[in-house]
Design an enzyme around this catalytic site. Structure first.
Site, PDB file in Angstrom:
ATOM      1  N   GLY A   1       0.772  -1.070  -0.016  1.00 58.61           N
ATOM      2  CA  GLY A   1       0.105  -0.038   0.022  1.00 58.61           C
ATOM      3  C   GLY A   1       0.963   1.220   0.046  1.00 58.61           C
ATOM      4  O   GLY A   1       1.815   1.249   0.560  1.00 58.61           O
TER       5      GLY A   1
ATOM      6  N   ILE B   1      19.446  -4.949  18.618  1.00 61.46           N
ATOM      7  CA  ILE B   1      19.821  -3.777  19.024  1.00 61.46           C
ATOM      8  C   ILE B   1      18.597  -2.831  19.026  1.00 61.46           C
ATOM      9  O   ILE B   1      18.589  -1.494  19.211  1.00 61.46           O
ATOM     10  CB  ILE B   1      21.135  -3.047  18.588  1.00 61.46           C
ATOM     11  CG1 ILE B   1      21.006  -2.919  17.012  1.00 61.46           C
ATOM     12  CG2 ILE B   1      22.216  -3.762  19.222  1.00 61.46           C
ATOM     13  CD1 ILE B   1      20.793  -1.470  16.923  1.00 61.46           C
TER      14      ILE B   1
ATOM     15  N   HIS C   1      -4.535 -21.769  47.627  1.00 58.60           N
ATOM     16  CA  HIS C   1      -3.217 -22.240  48.017  1.00 58.60           C
ATOM     17  C   HIS C   1      -3.045 -23.744  47.545  1.00 58.60           C
ATOM     18  O   HIS C   1      -3.945 -24.420  47.674  1.00 58.60           O
ATOM     19  CB  HIS C   1      -3.107 -22.145  49.542  1.00 58.60           C
ATOM     20  CG  HIS C   1      -1.896 -22.919  50.143  1.00 58.60           C
ATOM     21  ND1 HIS C   1      -0.776 -22.241  49.845  1.00 58.60           N
ATOM     22  CD2 HIS C   1      -1.527 -24.231  50.711  1.00 58.60           C
ATOM     23  CE1 HIS C   1       0.230 -23.100  50.456  1.00 58.60           C
ATOM     24  NE2 HIS C   1      -0.440 -24.280  50.986  1.00 58.60           N
TER      25      HIS C   1
END
Ligand code: NAD
Length: 455
Positions: A113, A262, A435
């Protein structure tokens, strides 16, 4: 036929979600894509990396099985199968997006595009018009002018064809660098990370960086910070030398492959026709709070315009942008973006960190829980991690959370919800945690935070 209300350029997580949202709100919508749908995230980023990391995690567990009474055996990874599995996952998800386009009647225009003028997009020679154009063309790996860097690969190539490596040098200890370090180390490769700054993941909470450095070094990953890479040389068909300076000292490291990670730069190549150019800053398209560029009716979201380059940030921005175009107030807070790093252990962070508060001179209360005695952590023999919560001292409103532990990337959502809704520590303390779970650590960190607030 060639007239739309919305044309989106780029079918990554910013673009495709925006296009689907536009269509769902009744806009006649088209999306332009020159490669595969799904963008970097699906084809060359998040999804392939996490698929490979899953294999690496299985290999790590198999190696460490002895601790749990599972008989140790030779662990080997078949890279061809691993690569095929990655391709299957990507293809399945890609097919899902294309199905959604068909179902929601979003026209997929295949090709490159180019914006010829506000309201005009050409795709492979055909001109389309639109009330609104949304640019979501993403980013591409940045390559610094280091001599010999053409011998290095980027994450694009390494993800396309994952391969067995004896040794890998990674230039850049950012998010991609550390995820690949975790991945290749778990696959049995000798990994060296060369980072220019004085610590890895320089944008994250310092304690997280220190902890991750310690864990990875203990596992055998070599991490060199304050390293200035001066050149890469090919020394054989399957070997390279990376030269770098460290505190005035010239050093060299050999590896089978060099990965350059980087950072990524905005992808705007060929996007604008002659005489058309929005305002930009170092290649990034500048937008206002409504994602509007300096060109009328032209908007931009995701890596091409955003300082935060994350798939879910692009999606949130794309949806918020389309909401505004449709005259709606966006429901999502696109400014509050959680960040997740899929190392082992995982890292996740949202909102303000204690470091940022300190740098800005803002007083905050901090509650920290070291996952040392968390039951699930002990059961799974997970590396030592922690959860850190930051609150406003006067109101007790939660401002941010940083964590480094197993399942951190899943658990961050509940804290993002709390920060987004300005919930207080007292409100969060009403929750009962099942738990044994990793999320109990959040309860413990809240308890510590409450103590600081009532001091
Ligand atoms: P990054 O910005 O996260 O890290 C780049 C690193 O390279 C920094 O630490 C920087 O100091 C270092 N560096 C720069 N120049 C150098 C040089 N010449 N020598 C040595 N080190 C150098 O970039 P990235 O890791 O390439 O990732 C790109 C983008 O993709 C980031 O915005 C990241 O957040 C995003 N990403 C996110 C995820 C995730 O959310 N899990 C995963 C992958 C990538």
């Amino acid at each position: 036929m060639n007239t739309y209300q919305l044309i989106v350029i780029g079918a990554g997580p910013g673009g495709y979600e925006a296009a689907l949202h536009g269509a769902a709100l009744g806009m006649k919508t088209a999306i332009v894509e020159s490669r595969e749908v799904g963008g970097t995230c699906l084809n060359r980023g998040c999804i392939p990396t996490k698929t490979l990391l899953h294999t690496a995690e299985l290999a790590r567990q198999a190696r460490e099985g002895e601790t749990f009474g599972v008989t140790a055996r030779e662990v080997s990874v078949d890279f061809a199968t691993m690569g095929r599995r990655k391709d299957e996952v990507v293809e399945k998800l890609r097919g899902g997006i294309e199905d959604l386009f068909r179902r929601e009647k979003v026209d997929l225009l295949r090709g490159t595009g180019q914006i010829l003028a506000p309201g005009q997009v050409s795709v492979e020679g055909t001109v389309y018009t639109a009330d609104h154009i949304l640019i979501a063309t993403g980013s591409v790996p940045a390559l610094p002018p280091i001599p010999g860097l053409e011998h290095a690969v980027t994450s694009d190539e390494l993800l396309d064809r994952p391969r067995q490596l004896d040794s890998l040098v990674i230039i850049g200890g950012g998010v991609i660098g550390m995820e690949f370090a975790s991945l290749y180390h778990a696959l049995g490769c000798r990994v060296t990370v060369l980072e220019a700054m004085d610590r890895i993941l320089p944008n994250l909470d310092r304690e997280i960086c220190q902890n991750l450095t310690m864990i990875l070094k203990k596992q055998g990953v070599e991490i060199v910070t304050s390293a200035r890479v001066t050149g890469v040389e090919r020394t054989g068909e399957e070997s390279c030398t990376v030269r770098y300076s460290f505190k005035e000292e010239e050093r060299a490291v050999e590896a089978q492959l060099v990965l350059c990670a980087i950072g990524r730069r905005p992808n705007t190549q060929g996007l604008f026709g002659e005489g058309v150019a929005p305002e930009m800053e170092r290649g990034r398209i500048l937008v206002d709070e409504s994602f509007q560029t300096s060109l009328p009716g032209v908007y931009a979201v995701g890596d091409v315009s955003s300082k935060i380059q994350l798939a879910h940030a692009a999606t949130a921005q794309g949806i918020a942008c389309v909401d505004r175009l449709a005259g709606r107030t966006p429901e999502v807070d696109a400014a509050l973006i959680p960040s997740c790093i899929y190392t082992s252990p995982e890292i996740a962070s949202v909102g303000l960190s204690a470091d940022e508060a300190k740098a800005g001179g803002r007083p905050v209360a901090v509650g920290k829980y070291v996952m040392f005695s968390n039951g699930k952590t002990v059961i799974q023999n997970s590396p030592r991690g922690f959860i850190k919560l930051v609150a406003e001292p006067e109101t007790g409103v939660l401002l941010g959370a940083q964590m480094m532990c197993d399942r951190a990337t899943d658990m961050i959502s509940q804290l993002t919800q709390a920060v987004a809704n300005r919930m207080t520590v007292a409100q969060l303390r009403r929750v009962v945690y099942p738990h044994p779970t990793f999320s109990e650590g959040i309860g413990q960190a809240l308890e510590e935070l409450e103590k600081k607030l009532t001091k």
